[in-house]
Design a protein around this motif. Structure first.
Motif, PDB file in Angstrom:
ATOM      1  N   THR A  11      -4.830  -0.100  -5.663  1.00 29.62           N
ATOM      2  CA  THR A  11      -4.345  -1.976  -5.218  1.00 29.62           C
ATOM      3  C   THR A  11      -2.655  -2.455  -4.082  1.00 29.62           C
ATOM      4  O   THR A  11      -1.818  -2.253  -4.359  1.00 29.62           O
ATOM      5  CB  THR A  11      -4.873  -3.164  -5.931  1.00 29.62           C
ATOM      6  N   PHE A  12      -3.485  -2.637  -2.525  1.00 22.34           N
ATOM      7  CA  PHE A  12      -1.453  -3.048  -2.711  1.00 22.34           C
ATOM      8  C   PHE A  12      -1.342  -3.778  -2.896  1.00 22.34           C
ATOM      9  O   PHE A  12      -1.749  -5.182  -3.278  1.00 22.34           O
ATOM     10  CB  PHE A  12      -2.247  -3.517  -0.554  1.00 22.34           C
ATOM     11  N   ASP A  13       0.348  -4.391  -2.718  1.00 22.12           N
ATOM     12  CA  ASP A  13       0.966  -5.275  -3.859  1.00 22.12           C
ATOM     13  C   ASP A  13       1.205  -6.254  -2.286  1.00 22.12           C
ATOM     14  O   ASP A  13       0.991  -5.809  -1.308  1.00 22.12           O
ATOM     15  CB  ASP A  13       2.416  -4.467  -4.564  1.00 22.12           C
ATOM     16  N   SER A  14       2.744  -7.265  -3.048  1.00 22.02           N
ATOM     17  CA  SER A  14       2.695  -8.457  -1.925  1.00 22.02           C
ATOM     18  C   SER A  14       3.539  -7.527  -1.068  1.00 22.02           C
ATOM     19  O   SER A  14       3.600  -8.265   0.373  1.00 22.02           O
ATOM     20  CB  SER A  14       3.317  -9.117  -2.164  1.00 22.02           C
ATOM     21  N   GLY A  15       3.783  -6.652  -0.752  1.00 16.10           N
ATOM     22  CA  GLY A  15       5.009  -5.659  -0.476  1.00 16.10           C
ATOM     23  C   GLY A  15       4.000  -4.113   1.115  1.00 16.10           C
ATOM     24  O   GLY A  15       4.485  -3.845   1.879  1.00 16.10           O
ATOM     25  N   SER A  16       3.060  -4.857   0.607  1.00 19.59           N
ATOM     26  CA  SER A  16       1.709  -4.146   1.954  1.00 19.59           C
ATOM     27  C   SER A  16       1.961  -2.369   1.179  1.00 19.59           C
ATOM     28  O   SER A  16       2.035  -1.659   2.296  1.00 19.59           O
ATOM     29  CB  SER A  16       1.815  -3.880   2.935  1.00 19.59           C
ATOM     30  N   ALA A  17       2.392  -2.247  -0.438  1.00 21.25           N
ATOM     31  CA  ALA A  17       2.840  -0.912  -0.731  1.00 21.25           C
ATOM     32  C   ALA A  17       1.547  -0.370  -1.634  1.00 21.25           C
ATOM     33  O   ALA A  17       1.269  -1.229  -2.418  1.00 21.25           O
ATOM     34  CB  ALA A  17       4.481  -1.231  -1.371  1.00 21.25           C
ATOM     35  N   TYR A  42       6.047   5.450  -4.068  1.00 18.85           N
ATOM     36  CA  TYR A  42       5.515   4.353  -2.867  1.00 18.85           C
ATOM     37  C   TYR A  42       5.040   4.288  -1.950  1.00 18.85           C
ATOM     38  O   TYR A  42       6.197   4.863  -1.710  1.00 18.85           O
ATOM     39  CB  TYR A  42       7.116   3.368  -3.587  1.00 18.85           C
ATOM     40  N   TYR A  43       4.557   4.104  -1.611  1.00 18.21           N
ATOM     41  CA  TYR A  43       3.695   4.707   0.522  1.00 18.21           C
ATOM     42  C   TYR A  43       3.686   3.288   1.064  1.00 18.21           C
ATOM     43  O   TYR A  43       2.897   2.454   0.366  1.00 18.21           O
ATOM     44  CB  TYR A  43       2.829   5.907  -0.381  1.00 18.21           C
ATOM     45  N   GLN A  44       3.495   3.480   2.328  1.00 16.12           N
ATOM     46  CA  GLN A  44       2.996   1.964   3.043  1.00 16.12           C
ATOM     47  C   GLN A  44       1.823   2.969   3.817  1.00 16.12           C
ATOM     48  O   GLN A  44       1.872   3.935   4.189  1.00 16.12           O
ATOM     49  CB  GLN A  44       3.326   2.218   3.583  1.00 16.12           C
ATOM     50  N   ALA A  45       0.792   2.876   4.360  1.00 15.92           N
ATOM     51  CA  ALA A  45      -0.378   2.784   5.248  1.00 15.92           C
ATOM     52  C   ALA A  45       0.265   2.936   6.636  1.00 15.92           C
ATOM     53  O   ALA A  45       1.092   2.027   7.474  1.00 15.92           O
ATOM     54  CB  ALA A  45      -1.333   2.388   4.819  1.00 15.92           C
ATOM     55  N   THR A  46       0.656   3.664   7.359  1.00 21.39           N
ATOM     56  CA  THR A  46       0.631   4.204   8.769  1.00 21.39           C
ATOM     57  C   THR A  46      -0.620   4.111   9.148  1.00 21.39           C
ATOM     58  O   THR A  46      -0.992   5.396   8.790  1.00 21.39           O
ATOM     59  CB  THR A  46       1.666   4.757   8.967  1.00 21.39           C
ATOM     60  N   ASP A  47      -0.418   4.238  10.894  1.00 17.11           N
ATOM     61  CA  ASP A  47      -1.685   4.646  11.543  1.00 17.11           C
ATOM     62  C   ASP A  47      -1.272   6.421  12.034  1.00 17.11           C
ATOM     63  O   ASP A  47      -0.232   6.784  11.861  1.00 17.11           O
ATOM     64  CB  ASP A  47      -1.805   3.520  12.641  1.00 17.11           C
ATOM     65  N   ALA A  48      -1.942   6.619  13.349  1.00 18.45           N
ATOM     66  CA  ALA A  48      -1.974   8.078  14.028  1.00 18.45           C
ATOM     67  C   ALA A  48      -0.663   7.908  14.665  1.00 18.45           C
ATOM     68  O   ALA A  48       0.566   9.525  14.623  1.00 18.45           O
ATOM     69  CB  ALA A  48      -3.146   8.274  14.726  1.00 18.45           C
ATOM     70  N   LYS A  57       2.873   3.615  12.938  1.00 13.49           N
ATOM     71  CA  LYS A  57       3.262   2.257  12.780  1.00 13.49           C
ATOM     72  C   LYS A  57       1.965   1.945  11.304  1.00 13.49           C
ATOM     73  O   LYS A  57       0.951   2.498  11.289  1.00 13.49           O
ATOM     74  CB  LYS A  57       2.287   1.654  14.100  1.00 13.49           C
ATOM     75  N   LEU A  58       3.740   0.891  11.460  1.00  9.73           N
ATOM     76  CA  LEU A  58       2.795   0.447   9.696  1.00  9.73           C
ATOM     77  C   LEU A  58       1.790  -0.581  10.113  1.00  9.73           C
ATOM     78  O   LEU A  58       1.228  -1.434  10.768  1.00  9.73           O
ATOM     79  CB  LEU A  58       4.082  -0.285   9.567  1.00  9.73           C
ATOM     80  N   ILE A  59       0.968  -0.487   8.659  1.00 14.16           N
ATOM     81  CA  ILE A  59      -0.387  -1.052   9.012  1.00 14.16           C
ATOM     82  C   ILE A  59      -0.616  -1.665   7.676  1.00 14.16           C
ATOM     83  O   ILE A  59       0.094  -1.440   6.498  1.00 14.16           O
ATOM     84  CB  ILE A  59      -1.974  -0.288   8.517  1.00 14.16           C
ATOM     85  N   CYS A  60      -0.678  -3.312   7.421  1.00 14.56           N
ATOM     86  CA  CYS A  60      -0.236  -3.895   6.636  1.00 14.56           C
ATOM     87  C   CYS A  60      -1.605  -4.632   5.891  1.00 14.56           C
ATOM     88  O   CYS A  60      -2.315  -4.757   6.645  1.00 14.56           O
ATOM     89  CB  CYS A  60       0.631  -5.220   7.140  1.00 14.56           C
ATOM     90  N   PHE A  61      -1.338  -4.617   4.808  1.00 10.61           N
ATOM     91  CA  PHE A  61      -2.631  -5.236   3.949  1.00 10.61           C
ATOM     92  C   PHE A  61      -2.279  -6.021   2.836  1.00 10.61           C
ATOM     93  O   PHE A  61      -0.796  -6.611   2.773  1.00 10.61           O
ATOM     94  CB  PHE A  61      -3.411  -3.953   3.114  1.00 10.61           C
ATOM     95  N   ALA A  62      -2.829  -7.596   2.684  1.00  9.59           N
ATOM     96  CA  ALA A  62      -2.693  -8.134   2.200  1.00  9.59           C
ATOM     97  C   ALA A  62      -2.675  -7.857   0.768  1.00  9.59           C
ATOM     98  O   ALA A  62      -3.194  -7.332   0.777  1.00  9.59           O
ATOM     99  CB  ALA A  62      -4.062  -9.394   2.353  1.00  9.59           C
ATOM    100  N   LYS A  63      -2.248  -9.133  -0.386  1.00  7.32           N
ATOM    101  CA  LYS A  63      -1.332  -8.527  -1.362  1.00  7.32           C
ATOM    102  C   LYS A  63      -2.954  -8.818  -2.379  1.00  7.32           C
ATOM    103  O   LYS A  63      -3.995  -9.551  -2.460  1.00  7.32           O
ATOM    104  CB  LYS A  63      -1.053  -9.299  -2.134  1.00  7.32           C
ATOM    105  N   GLY A  64      -3.685  -7.483  -3.367  1.00  9.40           N
ATOM    106  CA  GLY A  64      -4.604  -7.152  -3.848  1.00  9.40           C
ATOM    107  C   GLY A  64      -5.915  -6.177  -2.936  1.00  9.40           C
ATOM    108  O   GLY A  64      -7.259  -6.081  -3.005  1.00  9.40           O
ATOM    109  N   THR A  65      -5.607  -5.923  -1.668  1.00  8.33           N
ATOM    110  CA  THR A  65      -6.579  -5.157  -1.249  1.00  8.33           C
ATOM    111  C   THR A  65      -6.682  -3.851  -1.462  1.00  8.33           C
ATOM    112  O   THR A  65      -6.060  -3.025  -2.323  1.00  8.33           O
ATOM    113  CB  THR A  65      -6.092  -4.956   0.480  1.00  8.33           C
TER     114      THR A  65
END
Length: 140
Positions: A63-69, A76-82, A85-93
């Motif tokens: 589940t993504f946290d409030s920092g989109s991680a 700790y990781y964040q989602a990036t596209d091809a 570029k950072l892709i942000c998700f809402a907390k709880g996604t």
């Protein structure tokens, strides 16, 4: 088999081999054998390396946290596209981390797949803003 050879007065190995080749095997195959060309092969083509890599992957829900991680194996990781570029998700996604057989880390959200980029854990001081303080030894 031995009584059948005796019935046909076969006493030598050469005569037995000739009887087996010319009489017994064709008679046996006509009675019990099947035409191998009527049946399709049971073997399928082997999958390519990419299919094997992603099929033998380890899947872990996160589940993504409030920092989109997300946290995965104490990192700790964040989602990036091809284009990285950072892709942000809402907390709880909710997402699914995919660790491919070759060790590659991906994340899937709403049936879209993104790369995972590791981010550093929080540091006590910021190297860009905070300055190191010199420790002065206390003399007694």
């Amino acid at each position: 088999m031995k009584p059948e050879l005796k019935l046909h007065n076969i006493t030598t190995i050469e005569d037995a081999n000739k009887y087996l080749r010319d009489v017994f095997v064709p008679k046996f195959n006509n009675k019990l054998g099947h035409d191998i060309h009527r049946f399709k092969l049971a073997f399928a083509d082997s999958p390519d390396d990419e299919t094997i890599n992603y099929t033998l992957a380890v899947l872990s829900p996160r589940t993504f946290d409030s920092g989109s991680a997300i946290s995965y194996k104490n990192h700790y990781y964040q989602a990036t596209d091809a284009s990285n570029k950072l892709i942000c998700f809402a907390k709880g996604t909710k997402c699914l981390v995919i660790q491919a057989l070759d060790g590659q880390l991906l994340v899937t959200v709403d049936e879209k797949v993104y790369a995972l980029t590791e981010i550093p854990k929080n540091a006590k001081v910021s190297p860009d803003i905070d300055f190191e303080t010199e420790k002065i030894p206390h003399n007694r």
